[in-house]
Design an enzyme around this catalytic site. Sequence first.
Site, PDB file in Angstrom:
ATOM      1  N   LYS A   2       0.823  -0.853  -0.564  1.00 44.46           N
ATOM      2  CA  LYS A   2       0.004   0.391   0.322  1.00 44.46           C
ATOM      3  C   LYS A   2       0.929   0.965   0.246  1.00 44.46           C
ATOM      4  CE  LYS A   2      -2.453  -1.222   4.246  1.00 44.46           C
ATOM      5  NZ  LYS A   2      -1.224  -2.016   4.369  1.00 44.46           N
ATOM      6  N   ARG A  22      -9.310   1.770   8.890  1.00 42.63           N
ATOM      7  CA  ARG A  22      -9.251   0.290   9.029  1.00 42.63           C
ATOM      8  C   ARG A  22     -10.042  -0.606  10.121  1.00 42.63           C
ATOM      9  NH1 ARG A  22      -3.354   0.435   9.306  1.00 42.63           N
ATOM     10  NH2 ARG A  22      -2.454  -1.627   9.219  1.00 42.63           N
ATOM     11  N   ARG A  47      10.800  -6.491   4.957  1.00 44.47           N
ATOM     12  CA  ARG A  47      11.562  -5.456   5.159  1.00 44.47           C
ATOM     13  C   ARG A  47      11.993  -4.503   5.500  1.00 44.47           C
ATOM     14  NH1 ARG A  47       5.073  -3.684   4.742  1.00 44.47           N
ATOM     15  NH2 ARG A  47       4.801  -4.223   7.159  1.00 44.47           N
ATOM     16  N   ARG A  92      11.244  -2.979  11.028  1.00 45.92           N
ATOM     17  CA  ARG A  92      10.201  -2.270  12.111  1.00 45.92           C
ATOM     18  C   ARG A  92      10.641  -3.658  12.733  1.00 45.92           C
ATOM     19  NH1 ARG A  92       5.066  -0.761   8.238  1.00 45.92           N
ATOM     20  NH2 ARG A  92       4.086  -1.650  10.055  1.00 45.92           N
ATOM     21  N   ARG A  99      -1.232  -9.258  12.310  1.00 47.19           N
ATOM     22  CA  ARG A  99      -1.917  -8.505  11.935  1.00 47.19           C
ATOM     23  C   ARG A  99      -2.793  -8.966  10.798  1.00 47.19           C
ATOM     24  NH1 ARG A  99       3.505  -6.105  11.155  1.00 47.19           N
ATOM     25  NH2 ARG A  99       2.770  -5.464   9.143  1.00 47.19           N
TER      26      ARG A  99
HETATM   27  N1  LIG Z   1      -5.899   2.728  11.382  1.00 48.33           N
HETATM   28  C1  LIG Z   1      -5.195   2.331  11.981  1.00 48.33           C
HETATM   29  N2  LIG Z   1      -6.792   1.835  12.691  1.00 48.33           N
HETATM   30  C2  LIG Z   1      -6.082   0.985  14.143  1.00 48.33           C
HETATM   31  N3  LIG Z   1      -4.606   1.398  14.409  1.00 48.33           N
HETATM   32  C3  LIG Z   1      -3.533   1.353  13.207  1.00 48.33           C
HETATM   33  C4  LIG Z   1      -4.132   2.745  12.110  1.00 48.33           C
HETATM   34  N4  LIG Z   1      -3.264   2.388  10.887  1.00 48.33           N
HETATM   35  C5  LIG Z   1      -1.836   2.064  11.628  1.00 48.33           C
HETATM   36  N5  LIG Z   1      -2.556   1.454  12.893  1.00 48.33           N
HETATM   37  C6  LIG Z   1      -1.108   0.899  13.690  1.00 48.33           C
HETATM   38  O1  LIG Z   1       0.340   0.718  13.364  1.00 48.33           O
HETATM   39  C7  LIG Z   1       0.376   0.071  12.648  1.00 48.33           C
HETATM   40  C8  LIG Z   1       0.985  -0.369  11.836  1.00 48.33           C
HETATM   41  O2  LIG Z   1       0.705   0.634  10.924  1.00 48.33           O
HETATM   42  P1  LIG Z   1       0.929  -0.051   9.129  1.00 48.33           P
HETATM   43  O3  LIG Z   1       2.547   1.346   9.205  1.00 48.33           O
HETATM   44  O4  LIG Z   1      -0.573   0.526   8.712  1.00 48.33           O
HETATM   45  O5  LIG Z   1       1.129  -1.696   8.866  1.00 48.33           O
HETATM   46  P2  LIG Z   1       0.920  -2.806   7.801  1.00 48.33           P
HETATM   47  O6  LIG Z   1       2.511  -3.111   7.973  1.00 48.33           O
HETATM   48  O7  LIG Z   1       0.430  -3.421   8.999  1.00 48.33           O
HETATM   49  O8  LIG Z   1      -0.492  -1.943   7.165  1.00 48.33           O
HETATM   50  C9  LIG Z   1      -0.403  -2.004  13.295  1.00 48.33           C
HETATM   51  O9  LIG Z   1      -0.019  -2.159  13.060  1.00 48.33           O
HETATM   52  C10 LIG Z   1      -1.007  -0.420  14.071  1.00 48.33           C
HETATM   53  O10 LIG Z   1      -1.171  -0.805  15.479  1.00 48.33           O
END
Ligand SMILES: Nc1ncnc2c1ncn2[C@@H]1O[C@H](COP(=O)(O)OP(=O)(O)O)[C@@H](O)[C@H]1O
Length: 290
Positions: free
Chosen positions: A70, A147, A181, A225, A236
Amino acid sequence: MAALTRLSKPACSAFSSINGIRRCLASAIALEPNGPSYVPPFALSSNLPRKDPKDRNVQWVFLGCPGVGKGTYASRLCNLLGIPHIATGDLVREELASSGPLSQQLSEIVNKGKLVSDEIIIRLLSKRLEAGEAKGESGFILDGFPRTIKQAEILEGVTDIDLVVNLKLREDILLEKCLGRRICSQCGGNFNVASINVKGENGKPGMSMAPLLPPPHCMSKLITRSDDTEVVVKERLRIYNEKSQPVEDFYRSRGKLLEFDLPGGIPESWPKLLQVLSLDDYEEKQSAAA
Ligand SMILES: Nc1ncnc2c1ncn2[C@@H]1O[C@H](COP(=O)(O)OP(=O)(O)O)[C@@H](O)[C@H]1O
């Protein structure tokens, strides 16, 4: 506990501007008296007109499982269209790194692969929109938000999202991609050391993706990360299926969802994505004008 309240569209008919969206998001949270000071109380009676999509920059959302890419595709499109890429995961990581009041609480949630509460994520997003507004930003691609159905309902209440792109990849590839990553701790560049080569199965084609390697000067500065471990990535993915997949249905039923099965790595997927978004011409024109 602060409670989220549903905003009605007529109450928030102001949401053609980033400022309007930001203020309405902020007001979607019924704050405790000692809530963060950057979320202003906001009267919902603002009456700016909603802008026709053709008179403003795009307002898109990118959905997809962890590791699907994404961030990569949303940020490329934002560069092309000259709009901000707003990734709530980045906002969470910035808050974590800031050692502010939320930092400890967030680190426990994120490192278990859980979702941050809707209240906190909306506060962070609201703060980001406020900063963008001060810089004169307009339009956006949201990455990682919404989300949950609650987040989707709140967003739908405060603005018109034009399009939701749902990026899709096989789950075994997602895991490999997350584990591969890497981020350069100096320049912040995102890379991937995974070399994907999976055979076709059950009628599905195989897929190869070359690693996205960093330049030599970043090589010794790569970090992973803390939530990209196998156990946390699996959690996740589980949470995505439980909480975020319903968001796909939410937008599908509103006719806004564009499904995009990634055909491979960036060299195969990027041109195809531009094509389905009818932006292939746009990229050519931009390069010719440069
Ligand atoms: N819209 C959201 N609602 C709730 N938690 C979020 C949201 N966006 C990000 N997070 C938190 O930040 C973390 C990292 O997000 P992100 O970088 O988007 O990871 P991913 O690689 O899982 O898509 C998520 O696992 C969650 O804990």
